[in-house]
Design an enzyme around this catalytic site. Structure first.
Site, mmCIF file in Angstrom:
data_model
loop_
_atom_site.group_PDB
_atom_site.id
_atom_site.type_symbol
_atom_site.label_atom_id
_atom_site.label_comp_id
_atom_site.label_asym_id
_atom_site.label_seq_id
_atom_site.Cartn_x
_atom_site.Cartn_y
_atom_site.Cartn_z
ATOM 1 N N ASN A 19 0.948 -1.052 0.087
ATOM 2 C CA ASN A 19 -0.028 0.169 0.087
ATOM 3 C C ASN A 19 0.896 1.307 -0.065
ATOM 4 O O ASN A 19 1.642 1.643 0.912
ATOM 5 C CB ASN A 19 -0.840 0.052 1.435
ATOM 6 N N TRP A 20 1.066 1.769 -1.104
ATOM 7 C CA TRP A 20 1.790 3.157 -1.353
ATOM 8 C C TRP A 20 1.439 4.215 -0.575
ATOM 9 O O TRP A 20 2.089 5.438 -0.707
ATOM 10 C CB TRP A 20 2.242 3.349 -2.629
ATOM 11 N N LYS A 21 0.192 4.096 -0.257
ATOM 12 C CA LYS A 21 -0.638 5.400 0.211
ATOM 13 C C LYS A 21 -0.344 6.617 -0.627
ATOM 14 O O LYS A 21 -0.202 6.458 -1.727
ATOM 15 C CB LYS A 21 -0.211 5.679 1.692
ATOM 16 N N HIS A 33 -9.619 0.774 5.061
ATOM 17 C CA HIS A 33 -8.241 0.964 5.807
ATOM 18 C C HIS A 33 -8.489 1.895 6.883
ATOM 19 O O HIS A 33 -9.200 2.724 6.745
ATOM 20 C CB HIS A 33 -7.264 1.624 4.696
ATOM 21 N N GLU A 48 -6.944 4.464 8.006
ATOM 22 C CA GLU A 48 -6.961 5.687 7.687
ATOM 23 C C GLU A 48 -8.091 6.410 7.101
ATOM 24 O O GLU A 48 -8.569 7.555 7.246
ATOM 25 C CB GLU A 48 -5.492 6.125 6.758
ATOM 26 N N GLU A 108 -5.480 -5.200 10.462
ATOM 27 C CA GLU A 108 -4.249 -4.411 10.402
ATOM 28 C C GLU A 108 -4.688 -3.694 11.986
ATOM 29 O O GLU A 108 -5.400 -2.673 11.960
ATOM 30 C CB GLU A 108 -4.259 -3.401 9.587
ATOM 31 N N GLY A 123 2.186 2.077 10.650
ATOM 32 C CA GLY A 123 3.325 3.200 10.602
ATOM 33 C C GLY A 123 3.696 3.588 12.062
ATOM 34 O O GLY A 123 4.424 4.633 12.199
ATOM 35 N N SER A 148 3.394 -2.244 10.263
ATOM 36 C CA SER A 148 4.715 -2.083 10.808
ATOM 37 C C SER A 148 5.453 -3.612 10.450
ATOM 38 O O SER A 148 6.265 -4.218 11.047
ATOM 39 C CB SER A 148 5.308 -1.957 12.008
ATOM 40 N N GLY A 157 2.715 -1.114 4.360
ATOM 41 C CA GLY A 157 2.779 0.207 3.913
ATOM 42 C C GLY A 157 4.244 0.414 3.957
ATOM 43 O O GLY A 157 4.874 0.307 2.848
ATOM 44 N N GLY A 158 4.935 1.041 4.905
ATOM 45 C CA GLY A 158 6.219 1.837 4.979
ATOM 46 C C GLY A 158 7.295 0.738 3.996
ATOM 47 O O GLY A 158 8.148 1.428 3.348
HETATM 48 C C1 PEP Z 1 -1.053 -0.031 5.936
HETATM 49 O O1 PEP Z 1 -1.088 1.140 6.100
HETATM 50 O O2 PEP Z 1 -1.720 -0.779 5.303
HETATM 51 C C2 PEP Z 1 0.367 -0.775 6.574
HETATM 52 C C3 PEP Z 1 0.338 -1.705 7.122
HETATM 53 O O3 PEP Z 1 1.385 0.284 7.055
HETATM 54 P P1 PEP Z 1 2.827 -0.001 7.786
HETATM 55 O O4 PEP Z 1 3.148 -1.260 7.241
HETATM 56 O O5 PEP Z 1 3.494 1.285 7.480
HETATM 57 O O6 PEP Z 1 2.585 -0.099 9.191
#
Ligand code: PEP
Length: 253
Positions: free
Chosen positions: A9-11, A92, A94, A164, A170, A210, A231-232
């Site tokens: 997920n590049w957001k 998600h 967010e 999640e 994050g 994470s 994500g990251g």
């Molecule tokens: C996400 O936003 O779906 C996610 C898992 O982010 P991160 O891996 O950065 O925690």
């Protein structure tokens, strides 16, 4: 047998040139056998990534449930289908938090995605206070009951679930393998109650929060963890490459 999936997920990150480069790098990665890889770029780059991604699938991070009309700024599931997009993130945290998306609205999105043949990656997960007060299983079950479990078995089979925990997204604070497994096993048991054993056994349940090269092996080795929504670490080709690599999946399995 259920699919093993690693999804990035590049957001709302990356310039166009950076997205092109990352898409090229992901597409050329050495992907472990039987592992499906998805990327979810910002909407503006979805089309272009789709044209270049031959080994990985490209999805959208969001879409609106109505087909067309006066919804300024939105892109519909119907338009995604027209553009050949085959997957979408729904629920998600967010979007739930910043855009006030409710369980009822997410249900509409899920129905619209499925009506247009788009595979939904349905995200669920509890905030920190719910984790700490111990009601996290009930909380996630309610998210599924209010947004997902109205589907019939044939429709549900198309859904990928991503657990999640919000406190892990994050933050650099990952759920332990035990915490992830407890939730994933519970989700699978609720799916079984609703749809029977065969569908439950074939449902892919991803972990997100994470997840990185340092913890992926122990998470992916859990019986009920079928991969990750990342994500990251999906923004760094060197890290994402480890998550999709055969070794990460085989050493502990
Ligand atoms: C996400 O936003 O779906 C996610 C898992 O982010 P991160 O891996 O950065 O925690």
């Amino acid at each position: 047998m259920r699919s093993k999936i690693v999804a990035g997920n590049w957001k709302m990150n990356l310039s166009q040139a950076q997205a092109q480069e990352l898409c090229r790098e992901v597409n050329n990665m050495n992907i472990g056998s039987g592992i499906e890889v998805y990327i979810f770029p910002p909407m503006l780059y979805v089309n272009e990534c789709q044209m270049h991604a031959t080994h990985v699938k490209v999805g959208a991070q969001n879409a609106y449930p109505k087909d067309s009309g006066a919804y300024t700024g939105e892109v519909s599931m119907w338009q995604l289908q027209e553009a050949g997009v085959t997957a979408v993130l729904i629920g998600h945290s967010e979007r739930r938090e910043y855009f006030r998306e409710s369980n009822a609205f997410l249900k509409e999105k899920l129905d619209a995605a499925l009506a247009h043949g788009i595979k939904p990656f349905f995200c669920c997960g509890e905030p920190l206070e719910i984790r700490e007060n111990g009601t996290f299983l009930e909380y996630v079950k309610q998210q599924l009951e209010e947004s997902v479990f109205h589907l019939d078995g044939a429709a549900f089979k198309q859904v990928v679930i991503a657990y999640e925990p919000i406190w892990a997204i994050g933050t650099g604070k990952t759920a332990s393998a035990e915490q992830a497994e407890e939730m994933h096993a519970a989700i699978r048991s609720w799916v079984e109650e609703q749809y029977g054993k065969e569908i439950a056994e074939n449902t892919s349940i991803l972990y997100g929060g994470s997840c990185n090269p340092g913890n992926a092996q122990s998470l992916f080795a859990c019986e009920n963890v079928d991969g990750g929504l990342i994500g990251g670490a999906s923004l760094k080709a060197s890290e994402f490459a480890v998550l999709v690599a055969e070794e990460t999946w085989t050493i502990l399995n």
